[in-house]
Enzyme design. Sequence first.
Site, PDB file in Angstrom:
ATOM      1  N   ASN A  10     -11.138  -0.635  -4.272  1.00  0.00           N
ATOM      2  CA  ASN A  10     -11.955  -0.924  -3.088  1.00  0.00           C
ATOM      3  C   ASN A  10     -13.185  -0.034  -3.185  1.00  0.00           C
ATOM      4  O   ASN A  10     -13.104   1.166  -2.947  1.00  0.00           O
ATOM      5  CB  ASN A  10     -11.137  -0.614  -1.829  1.00  0.00           C
ATOM      6  CG  ASN A  10     -11.974  -0.743  -0.566  1.00  0.00           C
ATOM      7  OD1 ASN A  10     -13.110  -1.213  -0.600  1.00  0.00           O
ATOM      8  ND2 ASN A  10     -11.409  -0.325   0.565  1.00  0.00           N
ATOM      9  N   LYS A  12     -15.734   0.029  -1.387  1.00  0.00           N
ATOM     10  CA  LYS A  12     -16.322   0.369  -0.085  1.00  0.00           C
ATOM     11  C   LYS A  12     -17.856   0.198  -0.153  1.00  0.00           C
ATOM     12  O   LYS A  12     -18.334  -0.657  -0.899  1.00  0.00           O
ATOM     13  CB  LYS A  12     -15.890   1.771   0.341  1.00  0.00           C
ATOM     14  CG  LYS A  12     -14.349   1.916   0.310  1.00  0.00           C
ATOM     15  CD  LYS A  12     -13.828   3.154   0.958  1.00  0.00           C
ATOM     16  CE  LYS A  12     -12.302   3.192   0.859  1.00  0.00           C
ATOM     17  NZ  LYS A  12     -11.706   4.359   1.484  1.00  0.00           N
ATOM     18  N   HIS A  95      -8.631  -3.079   6.884  1.00  0.00           N
ATOM     19  CA  HIS A  95      -8.707  -1.700   6.379  1.00  0.00           C
ATOM     20  C   HIS A  95      -8.876  -0.739   7.560  1.00  0.00           C
ATOM     21  O   HIS A  95      -9.531  -1.075   8.546  1.00  0.00           O
ATOM     22  CB  HIS A  95      -9.876  -1.566   5.397  1.00  0.00           C
ATOM     23  CG  HIS A  95      -9.833  -0.277   4.639  1.00  0.00           C
ATOM     24  ND1 HIS A  95     -10.263   0.911   5.185  1.00  0.00           N
ATOM     25  CD2 HIS A  95      -9.366   0.018   3.398  1.00  0.00           C
ATOM     26  CE1 HIS A  95     -10.070   1.878   4.293  1.00  0.00           C
ATOM     27  NE2 HIS A  95      -9.527   1.366   3.203  1.00  0.00           N
ATOM     28  N   GLU A  97     -10.738   1.696   7.976  1.00  0.00           N
ATOM     29  CA  GLU A  97     -12.137   1.977   8.316  1.00  0.00           C
ATOM     30  C   GLU A  97     -12.706   0.861   9.181  1.00  0.00           C
ATOM     31  O   GLU A  97     -13.505   1.095  10.091  1.00  0.00           O
ATOM     32  CB  GLU A  97     -12.949   2.186   7.028  1.00  0.00           C
ATOM     33  CG  GLU A  97     -12.594   3.521   6.370  1.00  0.00           C
ATOM     34  CD  GLU A  97     -12.718   3.548   4.860  1.00  0.00           C
ATOM     35  OE1 GLU A  97     -13.367   2.653   4.284  1.00  0.00           O
ATOM     36  OE2 GLU A  97     -12.153   4.478   4.251  1.00  0.00           O
ATOM     37  N   GLU A 165      -1.622   2.321   3.658  1.00  0.00           N
ATOM     38  CA  GLU A 165      -2.591   3.397   3.437  1.00  0.00           C
ATOM     39  C   GLU A 165      -2.563   4.363   4.619  1.00  0.00           C
ATOM     40  O   GLU A 165      -3.188   4.093   5.650  1.00  0.00           O
ATOM     41  CB  GLU A 165      -4.017   2.828   3.318  1.00  0.00           C
ATOM     42  CG  GLU A 165      -4.223   1.880   2.162  1.00  0.00           C
ATOM     43  CD  GLU A 165      -5.689   1.791   1.774  1.00  0.00           C
ATOM     44  OE1 GLU A 165      -5.970   1.939   0.581  1.00  0.00           O
ATOM     45  OE2 GLU A 165      -6.557   1.618   2.647  1.00  0.00           O
ATOM     46  N   GLY A 171      -9.391   9.310   1.178  1.00  0.00           N
ATOM     47  CA  GLY A 171     -10.615  10.062   0.921  1.00  0.00           C
ATOM     48  C   GLY A 171     -10.483  11.549   1.182  1.00  0.00           C
ATOM     49  O   GLY A 171     -11.465  12.281   1.220  1.00  0.00           O
ATOM     50  N   SER A 211      -5.993   8.420  -1.847  1.00  0.00           N
ATOM     51  CA  SER A 211      -6.156   9.448  -2.882  1.00  0.00           C
ATOM     52  C   SER A 211      -5.316   9.199  -4.131  1.00  0.00           C
ATOM     53  O   SER A 211      -4.792  10.133  -4.740  1.00  0.00           O
ATOM     54  CB  SER A 211      -5.874  10.844  -2.299  1.00  0.00           C
ATOM     55  OG  SER A 211      -6.805  11.124  -1.260  1.00  0.00           O
TER      56      SER A 211
HETATM   57  P1  13P Z   1      -9.276   6.814  -1.504  1.00  0.00           P
HETATM   58  O1  13P Z   1      -8.605   6.351  -2.777  1.00  0.00           O
HETATM   59  O2  13P Z   1     -10.696   7.240  -1.694  1.00  0.00           O
HETATM   60  O3  13P Z   1      -8.436   7.814  -0.767  1.00  0.00           O
HETATM   61  O4  13P Z   1      -9.373   5.513  -0.554  1.00  0.00           O
HETATM   62  C1  13P Z   1      -8.237   4.761  -0.324  1.00  0.00           C
HETATM   63  C2  13P Z   1      -8.649   3.510   0.357  1.00  0.00           C
HETATM   64  O5  13P Z   1      -9.020   3.513   1.512  1.00  0.00           O
HETATM   65  C3  13P Z   1      -8.616   2.255  -0.416  1.00  0.00           C
HETATM   66  O6  13P Z   1      -8.777   1.154   0.417  1.00  0.00           O
END
Ligand code: 13P
Length: 246
Positions: A10, A12, A95, A97, A165, A171, A211
């Site tokens: 992803n 982003k 997601h 976010e 997740e 992150g 992560s």
């Molecule tokens: P990270 O791998 O940067 O922690 O992000 C995970 C994520 O949100 C994937 O959709």
Amino acid sequence: MSRRPVIAGNWKMNKTLDETKALIEELKPLVADAEAEVVFCPTFVNLAEAVKLTEGTNIGIGAQNMHQAEKGAFTGEVSGEMLTAIGVKYVVLGHSERREYYAETDEGVNEKTIKALALGLTPIVCCGETLEEREAGNAESKVVGQIQAGLKNIDDITKVIIAYEPIWAIGTGKTASKEEADEACGWVRKTIADMYGQDAADAVRVQYGGSVKPANVAELMAMDNIDGALVGGASLTADFAKIVKY
Ligand code: 13P
């Protein structure tokens, strides 16, 4: 019961068109012989080019969101029809976010999931708890509730990929332990069994995200309930190939 692992990046809100092209060209040969299903999810504006660059390869392209309506007065939105028209095959839905910054709800995720499946898109539906919810002992009820509401009334749940997740691991560099991740993916699978029966639960693929990196992917993938990874930060360089071929 054998579930094919699926590793998705992803991206982003990262990478211009030129950067997108460069990373795809770099990764293509590196992941060509992967056993896992491979998915890249660049931003909307770079999807068409990503599809073109990956034609005839083992890489599928996914969007990071979509609107459930076919078209209309929804400024700034993109429909599933627009995605399938350019050859997009997957779509990340719900997601954390999007839930946090754009007020996405389980109801909306449910509508989008049903619509994506109707169009032949493979939805990657996200769930996961906050740190406060985990510390209060509410992680399981949060995840179960998201699955019950977000994935109700689905004709063939085995066509959905579910990504667990935990928000506190996204992150932050803080990965859930393999036991925590497996337990939570197990909550997801048990909920699917309760909703759609054990056969469906045995077939549905559940990813872990948060992560994931080359150093921890193998131990996560070795767990019974984990069938793949949804990767953010570590999918933005050619090192992602090490995750894909864990
Ligand atoms: P990270 O791998 O940067 O922690 O992000 C995970 C994520 O949100 C994937 O959709």
